[in-house]
Design a protein around this motif. Structure first.
Motif, PDB file in Angstrom:
ATOM      1  N   ASP A 117      -7.552   0.150  -3.184  1.00  0.00           N
ATOM      2  CA  ASP A 117      -6.964  -1.188  -3.257  1.00  0.00           C
ATOM      3  C   ASP A 117      -6.411  -1.583  -1.899  1.00  0.00           C
ATOM      4  O   ASP A 117      -6.421  -2.753  -1.526  1.00  0.00           O
ATOM      5  N   ALA A 118      -5.915  -0.584  -1.159  1.00  0.00           N
ATOM      6  CA  ALA A 118      -5.406  -0.847   0.188  1.00  0.00           C
ATOM      7  C   ALA A 118      -5.541   0.401   1.046  1.00  0.00           C
ATOM      8  O   ALA A 118      -5.429   1.524   0.549  1.00  0.00           O
ATOM      9  N   MET A 119      -5.796   0.178   2.331  1.00  0.00           N
ATOM     10  CA  MET A 119      -5.893   1.277   3.280  1.00  0.00           C
ATOM     11  C   MET A 119      -5.139   0.894   4.551  1.00  0.00           C
ATOM     12  O   MET A 119      -5.360  -0.182   5.102  1.00  0.00           O
ATOM     13  N   ILE A 120      -4.235   1.764   4.970  1.00  0.00           N
ATOM     14  CA  ILE A 120      -3.433   1.503   6.170  1.00  0.00           C
ATOM     15  C   ILE A 120      -3.731   2.579   7.199  1.00  0.00           C
ATOM     16  O   ILE A 120      -3.653   3.779   6.894  1.00  0.00           O
ATOM     17  N   THR A 121      -4.073   2.179   8.402  1.00  0.00           N
ATOM     18  CA  THR A 121      -4.212   3.105   9.523  1.00  0.00           C
ATOM     19  C   THR A 121      -3.091   2.798  10.498  1.00  0.00           C
ATOM     20  O   THR A 121      -2.930   1.641  10.931  1.00  0.00           O
ATOM     21  N   MET A 122      -2.294   3.798  10.824  1.00  0.00           N
ATOM     22  CA  MET A 122      -1.106   3.576  11.634  1.00  0.00           C
ATOM     23  C   MET A 122      -0.822   4.801  12.495  1.00  0.00           C
ATOM     24  O   MET A 122      -1.377   5.880  12.243  1.00  0.00           O
ATOM     25  N   PRO A 123       0.030   4.671  13.515  1.00  0.00           N
ATOM     26  CA  PRO A 123       0.367   5.834  14.340  1.00  0.00           C
ATOM     27  C   PRO A 123       1.038   6.929  13.511  1.00  0.00           C
ATOM     28  O   PRO A 123       1.918   6.650  12.694  1.00  0.00           O
ATOM     29  N   SER A 124       0.626   8.156  13.722  1.00  0.00           N
ATOM     30  CA  SER A 124       1.207   9.280  12.980  1.00  0.00           C
ATOM     31  C   SER A 124       2.708   9.387  13.231  1.00  0.00           C
ATOM     32  O   SER A 124       3.484   9.686  12.316  1.00  0.00           O
ATOM     33  N   VAL A 178      -1.914  -0.820  14.159  1.00  0.00           N
ATOM     34  CA  VAL A 178      -1.676  -0.798  12.724  1.00  0.00           C
ATOM     35  C   VAL A 178      -2.744  -1.682  12.091  1.00  0.00           C
ATOM     36  O   VAL A 178      -2.818  -2.880  12.375  1.00  0.00           O
ATOM     37  N   GLN A 179      -3.600  -1.081  11.284  1.00  0.00           N
ATOM     38  CA  GLN A 179      -4.672  -1.822  10.637  1.00  0.00           C
ATOM     39  C   GLN A 179      -4.487  -1.755   9.125  1.00  0.00           C
ATOM     40  O   GLN A 179      -4.218  -0.679   8.576  1.00  0.00           O
ATOM     41  N   ILE A 180      -4.624  -2.888   8.467  1.00  0.00           N
ATOM     42  CA  ILE A 180      -4.411  -2.963   7.025  1.00  0.00           C
ATOM     43  C   ILE A 180      -5.634  -3.613   6.378  1.00  0.00           C
ATOM     44  O   ILE A 180      -6.021  -4.719   6.740  1.00  0.00           O
ATOM     45  N   GLU A 181      -6.245  -2.890   5.459  1.00  0.00           N
ATOM     46  CA  GLU A 181      -7.349  -3.436   4.668  1.00  0.00           C
ATOM     47  C   GLU A 181      -6.881  -3.495   3.218  1.00  0.00           C
ATOM     48  O   GLU A 181      -6.370  -2.507   2.696  1.00  0.00           O
ATOM     49  N   MET A 182      -7.044  -4.648   2.582  1.00  0.00           N
ATOM     50  CA  MET A 182      -6.570  -4.792   1.213  1.00  0.00           C
ATOM     51  C   MET A 182      -7.586  -5.516   0.347  1.00  0.00           C
ATOM     52  O   MET A 182      -8.035  -6.601   0.689  1.00  0.00           O
ATOM     53  N   ASP A 183      -7.953  -4.896  -0.761  1.00  0.00           N
ATOM     54  CA  ASP A 183      -8.779  -5.551  -1.763  1.00  0.00           C
ATOM     55  C   ASP A 183      -7.910  -6.128  -2.879  1.00  0.00           C
ATOM     56  O   ASP A 183      -8.206  -7.189  -3.411  1.00  0.00           O
ATOM     57  N   ASN A 184      -6.836  -5.406  -3.220  1.00  0.00           N
ATOM     58  CA  ASN A 184      -5.888  -5.846  -4.250  1.00  0.00           C
ATOM     59  C   ASN A 184      -4.483  -5.439  -3.838  1.00  0.00           C
ATOM     60  O   ASN A 184      -4.298  -4.387  -3.218  1.00  0.00           O
ATOM     61  N   PRO A 185      -3.475  -6.253  -4.158  1.00  0.00           N
ATOM     62  CA  PRO A 185      -2.092  -5.844  -3.890  1.00  0.00           C
ATOM     63  C   PRO A 185      -1.787  -4.548  -4.623  1.00  0.00           C
ATOM     64  O   PRO A 185      -2.289  -4.303  -5.725  1.00  0.00           O
ATOM     65  N   VAL A 186      -0.981  -3.707  -4.002  1.00  0.00           N
ATOM     66  CA  VAL A 186      -0.658  -2.420  -4.603  1.00  0.00           C
ATOM     67  C   VAL A 186       0.774  -2.045  -4.256  1.00  0.00           C
ATOM     68  O   VAL A 186       1.257  -2.351  -3.164  1.00  0.00           O
ATOM     69  N   ALA A 187       1.471  -1.417  -5.192  1.00  0.00           N
ATOM     70  CA  ALA A 187       2.828  -0.916  -4.964  1.00  0.00           C
ATOM     71  C   ALA A 187       2.994   0.369  -5.770  1.00  0.00           C
ATOM     72  O   ALA A 187       2.955   0.341  -7.001  1.00  0.00           O
ATOM     73  N   LEU A 188       3.138   1.482  -5.086  1.00  0.00           N
ATOM     74  CA  LEU A 188       3.251   2.781  -5.733  1.00  0.00           C
ATOM     75  C   LEU A 188       4.409   3.566  -5.120  1.00  0.00           C
ATOM     76  O   LEU A 188       4.739   3.389  -3.940  1.00  0.00           O
ATOM     77  N   THR A 189       5.001   4.445  -5.916  1.00  0.00           N
ATOM     78  CA  THR A 189       6.172   5.210  -5.483  1.00  0.00           C
ATOM     79  C   THR A 189       5.822   6.695  -5.377  1.00  0.00           C
ATOM     80  O   THR A 189       5.177   7.254  -6.266  1.00  0.00           O
ATOM     81  N   PHE A 190       6.286   7.319  -4.279  1.00  0.00           N
ATOM     82  CA  PHE A 190       5.956   8.720  -4.014  1.00  0.00           C
ATOM     83  C   PHE A 190       7.189   9.495  -3.563  1.00  0.00           C
ATOM     84  O   PHE A 190       8.087   8.942  -2.940  1.00  0.00           O
TER      85      PHE A 190
END
Length: 262
Positions: A135-142, A195-207
């Motif tokens: 639904d979403a993919m984030i690429t960001m600095p480690s 910081v790259q953000i790809e989103m097909d659907n909004p998503v909110a999850l807790t970890f």
């Protein structure tokens, strides 16, 4: 017969450091394609997968597919005897097939160290890890991911990662208060700062932060981290090891009060 050589053993030390908080005993699967490992933590909440492609080694030979079961703590102790710029050679023979030999050689070849480690029979379940999209993919600095986990964990034991349009928000709250960090897409000229953000659907999850802190140990392997989120599915935290393979962590989302009420 299995033989593999890395010109810099320090890379294997980093890989093992990224595993040590989650994995006690594990099977290395050896094949002509490379070395791979898959293991769950003791609580069966998270899973880690490592892929080291044969093309990333300076020398690589594996005559038959085989499994090398080893205690990670012992392997780490051995690797501590390897200087970062020492070469590393691993040898495993099918007959008798009860040990693996690690050889370290200094750059000037003036010092050679050899250690033999007994192998173990380890029962483990191998899961089929399929790519079911996201639904979403984030690429960001480690380093940024590390900092967010460190800063927000002061406010709670879990973080909610929410992606909407071109932004990702990390939120944590608890008895002391709340913290929120929002990142927007950036187009930095430096690849490691993007910081790259790809989103097909909004998503909110807790970890749970406990496991995310463990996952941050993979940061020395790559300047960038990829977070893959899919509703009602585990989070995937991936570090690509340049020209060598990757390490992926999987973490099931926490069930919130709202989820239980529903």
């Amino acid at each position: 017969m299995f033989e593999a050589r890395l010109p810099q053993g320090g890379l294997m030390k980093k890989i093992l450091e990224a595993l040590k908080d989650l994995v006690v005993n594990a099977n290395w699967d050896l094949s002509a394609e490379g070395m791979s490992l898959q293991a769950m933590d003791n609580s069966h909440v998270s899973l880690v997968s490592v892929l080291l492609q044969s093309s990333g080694f300076e020398e690589y030979r594996c005559d038959l597919n085989c499994v090398m079961g080893i205690q990670l703590a012992t392997m780490i102790k051995v690797m501590k005897c390897c200087n970062n710029d020492d070469s590393l050679k691993m040898e495993y023979k099918d007959d008798p097939g009860d040990s693996v030999t690690f050889t370290f050689e200094s750059p000037n070849q003036e010092r050679t160290s050899e250690f033999t480690v007994k192998l173990m029979q380890i029962d483990s379940e191998h899961l089929a890890l399929t790519d079911d999209g996201y639904d979403a993919m984030i690429t960001m600095p480690s380093a940024e991911f590390q900092r967010i986990c460190r800063d927000l964990s002061a406010f709670g034991d879990a973080v909610t990662i929410a992606v909407i349009k071109n932004s990702v928000t990390f939120n944590a709250s608890g008895d002391l208060g709340a913290g929120t960090i929002t990142l927007l897409e950036t187009n930095s000229e430096k690849e490691e700062e993007k910081v790259q953000i790809e989103m097909d659907n909004p998503v909110a999850l807790t970890f749970a932060f406990k496991y995310l802190h463990y996952f941050c140990r993979g940061a020395p392997l790559s300047p960038l981290v990829k977070l893959t989120l899919r509703n009602d599915s585990p989070l995937v935290v991936q570090y690509d090891i340049a020209d060598f393979g990757n390490i992926r962590y999987f973490l099931a989302p926490k069930v919130t009060d709202e989820d239980e009420a529903a």
